[in-house]
Design an enzyme around this catalytic site. Structure first.
Site, PDB file in Angstrom:
ATOM      1  N   GLU A  77       0.796  -1.226   0.000  1.00 45.97           N
ATOM      2  CA  GLU A  77       0.000   0.000   0.000  1.00 45.97           C
ATOM      3  C   GLU A  77       0.830   1.279   0.000  1.00 45.97           C
ATOM      4  OE1 GLU A  77      -2.099  -2.024   3.156  1.00 45.97           O
ATOM      5  OE2 GLU A  77      -3.913  -1.116   2.388  1.00 45.97           O
TER       6      GLU A  77
HETATM    7  N1  MCN Z   1       7.286  -8.085  -0.443  1.00 44.32           N
HETATM    8  C1  MCN Z   1       8.636  -8.120  -0.733  1.00 44.32           C
HETATM    9  N2  MCN Z   1       9.528  -7.467   0.072  1.00 44.32           N
HETATM   10  C2  MCN Z   1       9.097  -6.741   1.125  1.00 44.32           C
HETATM   11  C3  MCN Z   1       7.720  -6.660   1.407  1.00 44.32           C
HETATM   12  C4  MCN Z   1       6.838  -7.374   0.608  1.00 44.32           C
HETATM   13  O1  MCN Z   1       9.029  -8.731  -1.718  1.00 44.32           O
HETATM   14  N3  MCN Z   1       9.969  -6.094   1.891  1.00 44.32           N
HETATM   15  C5  MCN Z   1       6.326  -8.804  -1.294  1.00 44.32           C
HETATM   16  C6  MCN Z   1       5.533  -9.877  -0.546  1.00 44.32           C
HETATM   17  O2  MCN Z   1       6.170 -11.094  -0.554  1.00 44.32           O
HETATM   18  C7  MCN Z   1       4.224  -9.884  -1.314  1.00 44.32           C
HETATM   19  C8  MCN Z   1       4.078  -8.463  -1.807  1.00 44.32           C
HETATM   20  O3  MCN Z   1       5.373  -7.871  -1.748  1.00 44.32           O
HETATM   21  O4  MCN Z   1       4.318 -10.735  -2.415  1.00 44.32           O
HETATM   22  C9  MCN Z   1       3.111  -7.641  -0.957  1.00 44.32           C
HETATM   23  O5  MCN Z   1       3.376  -7.868   0.380  1.00 44.32           O
HETATM   24  P1  MCN Z   1       2.626  -7.105   1.562  1.00 44.32           P
HETATM   25  O6  MCN Z   1       2.907  -5.668   1.477  1.00 44.32           O
HETATM   26  O7  MCN Z   1       2.909  -7.813   2.824  1.00 44.32           O
HETATM   27  O8  MCN Z   1       1.077  -7.233   1.206  1.00 44.32           O
HETATM   28  P2  MCN Z   1       0.083  -8.479   1.195  1.00 44.32           P
HETATM   29  O9  MCN Z   1       0.720  -9.698   0.692  1.00 44.32           O
HETATM   30  O10 MCN Z   1      -0.681  -8.501   2.463  1.00 44.32           O
HETATM   31  O11 MCN Z   1      -0.856  -7.975  -0.015  1.00 44.32           O
HETATM   32  C10 MCN Z   1      -1.839  -7.028   0.138  1.00 44.32           C
HETATM   33  C11 MCN Z   1      -1.512  -5.653  -0.400  1.00 44.32           C
HETATM   34  C12 MCN Z   1      -2.737  -4.894  -0.353  1.00 44.32           C
HETATM   35  S1  MCN Z   1      -3.338  -4.558   1.190  1.00 44.32           S
HETATM   36  C13 MCN Z   1      -3.439  -4.595  -1.495  1.00 44.32           C
HETATM   37  S2  MCN Z   1      -4.939  -3.791  -1.401  1.00 44.32           S
HETATM   38  C14 MCN Z   1      -2.921  -4.929  -2.761  1.00 44.32           C
HETATM   39  C15 MCN Z   1      -1.510  -5.190  -2.780  1.00 44.32           C
HETATM   40  O12 MCN Z   1      -0.969  -5.730  -1.719  1.00 44.32           O
HETATM   41  N4  MCN Z   1      -3.682  -5.323  -3.785  1.00 44.32           N
HETATM   42  C16 MCN Z   1      -3.076  -5.747  -4.940  1.00 44.32           C
HETATM   43  N5  MCN Z   1      -0.923  -5.370  -3.959  1.00 44.32           N
HETATM   44  C17 MCN Z   1      -1.655  -5.726  -5.051  1.00 44.32           C
HETATM   45  N6  MCN Z   1      -1.051  -6.100  -6.186  1.00 44.32           N
HETATM   46  C18 MCN Z   1      -1.808  -6.575  -7.213  1.00 44.32           C
HETATM   47  N7  MCN Z   1      -1.199  -6.955  -8.338  1.00 44.32           N
HETATM   48  N8  MCN Z   1      -3.147  -6.679  -7.134  1.00 44.32           N
HETATM   49  C19 MCN Z   1      -3.799  -6.267  -6.044  1.00 44.32           C
HETATM   50  O13 MCN Z   1      -5.117  -6.397  -5.970  1.00 44.32           O
END
Ligand code: MCN
Ligand code: FES
Ligand code: FES
Length: 925
Positions: free
Chosen positions: A872
């Site tokens: 986000e």
């Molecule tokens: N990640 C990473 N390195 C980090 C942090 C995260 O590589 N330091 C990677 C994680 O492994 C994950 C991705 O980034 O694959 C997102 O991680 P995170 O921020 O923890 O979020 P969530 O997995 O909980 O995903 C939800 C978040 C939200 S709240 C929305 S809304 C959202 C989003 O991610 N909707 C999406 N990204 C999106 N991306 C796509 N393509 N489509 C959506 O609907």
């Protein structure tokens, strides 16, 4: 019916088709070539692109009667297969150009024709091509897609090898932090992974097709529902109304105890009232979609139409009727009290600046895939629901009572194998309860898919905030006091309205160590679209206010806007608006990192500006928490399998963000110590029948919260299998010794002493935050008012990188949505905002190719391997930087989004820019 000879993917065939059917329907429905997707269904998104006689066409808009005889048609299935990928598919995998992947087949077939015509295109030619063919991607920000086409072209020209597009395993066998391709990538780029509508075509005979009777007015009392005529229509099995629902017929909104709204105010099927346009009143269950749709027209609903309150100002008027009788339209208040009373401080301040009714509108999510769900009874008599839910266990809980079932006992949810983006709208259940009710009422498997119009009108939207904000500052720029007041138009349903209003307390003015704050936020019930989560939930509204006012303050003080931020950002000793100590102090570093680019951008803008095309530069900061408020936890299982692989199971739901990649890289980082390679990790995800609750994939929480539980589970397994000499037992050895093979990993933010915010908005809601500084460069056409974003830069601290390609992709995609939010996206006018294009989705030429990311990495104590989240962050405040850049370019201050050409032109011509005003600022509560 007509006979049509065609050649599809090299095979000549004779088809018997309805001349009025579209090519997409025939390819998908009759030939089961489901790699071709249907998104908008209206020649606006390119998801359905196929090649016909050498040209890219929209198969959704091509009727079979217009398909020439002997047409040569190529679909994604004819481009390459999982075992024999085309150069474009290889490059798509390499660059993470398929996030949710729903757009990928359409883009790839489109690009194939481009490269046939022009084997050596420039990046701009690639962009022109996708613009011309209307290929839309909502996830990637387009840049990875252009990267992929350029690399595929290089490979096809023989300038690079297939190996260059593969993954090279580093010597230490570590994939954390690399560009390891996500496991689902090949299925996505070949069109072989099933999304909901694909699975819907493959359900067994006897499956009922569902269509909804939906309200055509925004507020009404229901006098009667007559289904008798509809039930006599051909193919109709049953018409389901609220009377058929066995439970309470309400979704449980899980409201805060202090919320005056009723947690049970959202009906599954309307019974007494219609609360918004598009509300579901009845479900027609029939043998075919066409039969179901024909019967929809025959359901008679008698209504007493009531006045509709289409915005917070209207619903707050003293004479407005209660939308939910017995509950005031202003049903929740969140106070914010930090430090001293601000009244006297404002009087003492050297400078006071304030603005009223800063407004971010009802941004539509616009995933390319419309909503879809299926339901059936399993052999144990349990109700199984498949959908795009990103909170399986949460949603089972929210719909169970309404259906008369028990979550996890006789009701189970799982995700479709492919999910084509949600961006948060699926943090709330949408059509899950509808398919559940239909399956229960008929006893048959059922399937429901929305067309794009239904996607727009039925699913939740970002809730508009009206914000009044005041800063009191010293001459040296330090802000000493803030006063805020905000009203949230949350639509008719109170579900998560309290939480969203709390976000105003947490994020208005966040990033700055403001010691004294007084504020109040109000949640307002209206008849416009219900509010659901949207990526960055509540923070784009909050930051738009504080980051706009920061620029106004900078001007008043005569301090550079970036330097004013530098003076105020969190330093040791400062606390957040909720009184929490930040876990890291990244913002000064991020500003230092962006400063040289900022200065260069200002210089460039000065040089390139002309009276017709004025250039400008703007900045903003953005912050977001990783987690659900207060104590938030997850569960993960790790199990050694007989073949030596390790199975890692949890519900880390995938929107397209890369949950599979996150789970794989996180577990591998622990398991590699016992010699496990990535391909030896079996992921079992997103099915309540098979995996434990990881918690919803919202609030950018999964990498942190689920990730920590993954580490915990894998470490337990490792510790149990470790021998005295440091090597690890095999499956047989462990079995022989009676060592358990399966471990339950848990983690909770309790270890970081997280506490939910109290009634005064004070607490430590998140263990880990993400931090960013945005830099926008724009060009304003002074003759039309049209704004073009020339470049976006984000300096980001998301801690340790888990997967570089995923991370970059998340940021590019979020920035693109921020550009849409700033300039074009809206869902306000029910007559106008009815399609993807009319809602203002950005096409490729609306997004600059020049998107730059600067990473700063402060390892987080409470993040796995030091990682924070990312999803986000990029959508927290890019729009504020863009509006600040517009002001810098031409002196027009946009206070209500989107910054349409009409508004900018009005400002340029010295006319008043129309704004919506909130009548009551501090409603009685
Ligand atoms: N990640 C990473 N390195 C980090 C942090 C995260 O590589 N330091 C990677 C994680 O492994 C994950 C991705 O980034 O694959 C997102 O991680 P995170 O921020 O923890 O979020 P969530 O997995 O909980 O995903 C939800 C978040 C939200 S709240 C929305 S809304 C959202 C989003 O991610 N909707 C999406 N990204 C999106 N991306 C796509 N393509 N489509 C959506 O609907
Ligand atoms: Fe055909 Fe969007 S263009 S589905
Ligand atoms: Fe393009 Fe999701 S990857 S729409």
């Amino acid at each position: 019916m007509i006979k049509k000879k065609v050649n599809i993917n090299g095979a000549s065939m004779t088809l018997l088709v309805d001349p009025e059917a579209t090519l997409a329907e025939v390819i998908r429905g009759q030939l089961h070539l489901t790699g071709t997707k249907i998104g908008c269904g209206k020649a606006q998104c390119g998801a359905c692109s196929v090649i016909m006689n050498g040209k890219v066409i929209f198969s959704c808009a091509t009727k079979m009667k217009r398909v020439p005889d002997e047409a040569l048609i190529t679909t994604i299935e004819g481009i390459g297969t999982p075992n024999n990928l085309h150069a474009l598919q290889l490059a798509w995998v390499k660059h993470g150009a398929a996030q949710c992947g729903f757009c990928a087949p359409g883009f790839i077939v489109s690009a194939r024709v481009l490269l046939d015509e022009n084997p050596n295109p420039t990046r701009e030619e690639v962009r022109d091509w996708f613009q011309k063919h209307k290929n839309v991607c909502r996830c990637t920000g387009y840049k990875p897609i252009v990267d992929a086409v350029m690399d595929a072209a290089r490979l096809m020209r023989g300038e690079i090898s297939v190996r260059d597009l593969g993954f090279e395993m580093p010597g230490d066998g570590k994939i954390l932090g690399t560009d390891y391709p996500r496991p689902s990538a090949i299925g996505k780029v070949t069109g072989t992974i099933d999304y909901g509508a694909d699975l819907g075509l493959k359900m067994p005979p006897g499956t009922l097709q569902l269509k909804l009777v939906q309200a055509q007015v925004s507020h009404a009392r229901i006098l009667s529902i007559d289904t008798s005529e509809a039930e006599k229509m051909p193919g109709v099995y049953k018409v389901v109304t609220h009377k058929d629902i066995k439970g309470r017929n309400r979704i449980n909104g899980l409201n805060f105890p202090s919320n005056k709204g009723d947690s049970y105010d959202r009906p599954i099927l309307c019974d007494e009232k219609v609360f918004q346009f598009g509300d579901a009143i009845a479900i027609v269950c029939a043998d075919t979609e066409a039969h179901a749709q024909a019967a929809v027209e025959k359901v008679k609903v008698e209504l007493e139409v009531l006045p509709a309150y289409m915005s917070a100002p209207a619903a707050m008027e003293p004479d407005a009727m209660e939308i939910h009788p017995g509950t005031p339209n202003v049903y929740y208040r969140q106070l914010l009290e930090k430090g001293e009373d601000t009244g006297p401080l404002m009087e003492k301040a050297d400078v006071v600046v304030s603005m009223e009714d800063l407004y971010v509108g009802r941004q539509p999510h616009l995933p390319v895939e419309p909503d879809v769900a299926a339901a059936y009874y399993d052999e144990n008599g349990n109700l199984q629901i498949l959908s795009k839910s990103i909170g399986l266990d949460l949603h089972a809980l929210m719909i169970a009572e309404g259906l008369g079932l028990e979550a996890g006992k006789n009701l189970f949810l799982s995700q479709f194998p492919g999910v084509g983006g949600t961006f948060g709208y699926k943090f709330s259940p949408t059509i899950e309860a509808l398919v559940g009710a239909a399956c229960m009422a008929t006893g048959r498997p059922v399937f429901l898919k929305f067309d794009y119009y239904q996607q727009i009108i039925y699913t939740g939207k970002r809730s508009p905030f009206f914000i009044d904000l005041k800063f009191g500052a010293r001459k040296d720029g330090k802000i000493i006091a803030m006063e805020s007041n905000w009203a949230v138009d949350h639509g008719p349903y109170s579900e998560f309205g309290d939480l969203l209003t709390l976000r105003g307390a947490q994020f208005i003015g966040a990033g700055y160590g403001i010691p004294n704050i007084r504020g109040a936020g109000y949640t307002v019930c209206t008849n416009h679209a219900w509010g659901s989560a949207f990526r960055a939930y509540g923070s784009p509204q909050s930051f738009f206010a504080s980051e706009t006012l920061m620029d106004v303050l900078a001007e008043k003080l005569g301090i550079d806007p970036l330097e004013l931020r530098y003076i105020n950002v969190y330093r040791p000793g400062d606390t957040t608006p909720t009184g929490q100590e930040p876990e890291v102090y990244s913002l000064p570093q991020l500003i230092d990192a962006i400063r040289p680019r900022y200065r260069a951008a200002l210089e460039k803008a000065r040089k390139l500006s002309t009276p017709e095309k004025k250039r400008g530069v703007g900045v903003s900061i953005g912050i977001y928490g990783c987690g659900l408020d207060g104590v938030d936890g997850a569960e993960v299982w790790a199990e050694l399998l007989p073949d030596g692989r390790v199975q890692v199971s949890t519900n880390w739901q995938d929107h397209g963000q890369g949950a599979d990649m996150g789970l794989l890289a996180t577990s591998h980082e622990v398991l590699r110590k016992m010699g496990i390679r990535p391909e030896q990790i079996k992921l079992v995800m997103n099915d309540m029948n098979l995996a434990p609750a990881g918690g919803p994939a919202g609030g950018s929480r999964s990498q942190v919260v689920v990730g920590n539980a993954v580490v915990n589970a894998c470490e337990q397994l490792l510790n149990a299998l470790r021998k005295a000499d440091g090597t690890y037992m095999t499956y047989d050895e462990a079995l022989a010794k009676g060592i358990p093979l399966k471990y339950t990993g848990k983690w909770s933010t309790a270890v970081a002493n997280c506490t939910a915010c109290d009634e005064k908005g004070q607490g430590s809601p998140f263990a880990v935050y993400m931090y960013g500084v945005f830099l926008a460069e724009v060009e304003v056409d002074t003759t039309t008012g049209k704004v073009r974003v020339v470049k976006m830069t984000l300096a980001a601290d998301v801690g340790e990188v888990v997967n570089r390609t995923v991370l970059d992709g998340q940021i590019y995609g979020g920035l693109a949505q921020g550009i849409g939010l700033a300039l074009s996206e809206d869902f306000e006018d029910l007559k106008k905002h009815t399609s993807m294009a009319a809602c203002g989705i950005p096409y490729i030429k609306d997004i600059p190719d020049d998107l730059e990311i600067i990473y700063v990495n402060n390892k987080r104590k409470h993040g796995p391997f030091g990682a924070a989240g990312v999803g986000e962050l990029p959508l927290t405040s890019p729009h504020a930087a863009i509006c600040n850049a517009i002001y810098n370019a031409c002196g027009v201050r946009i206070t209500q989004l989107p910054a349409t050409p009409e508004k900018v032109l009005a400002g340029l011509q010295g006319r008043e820019i129309p704004v919506v005003r909130r009548p009551i600022k501090n409603p009685a509560y």
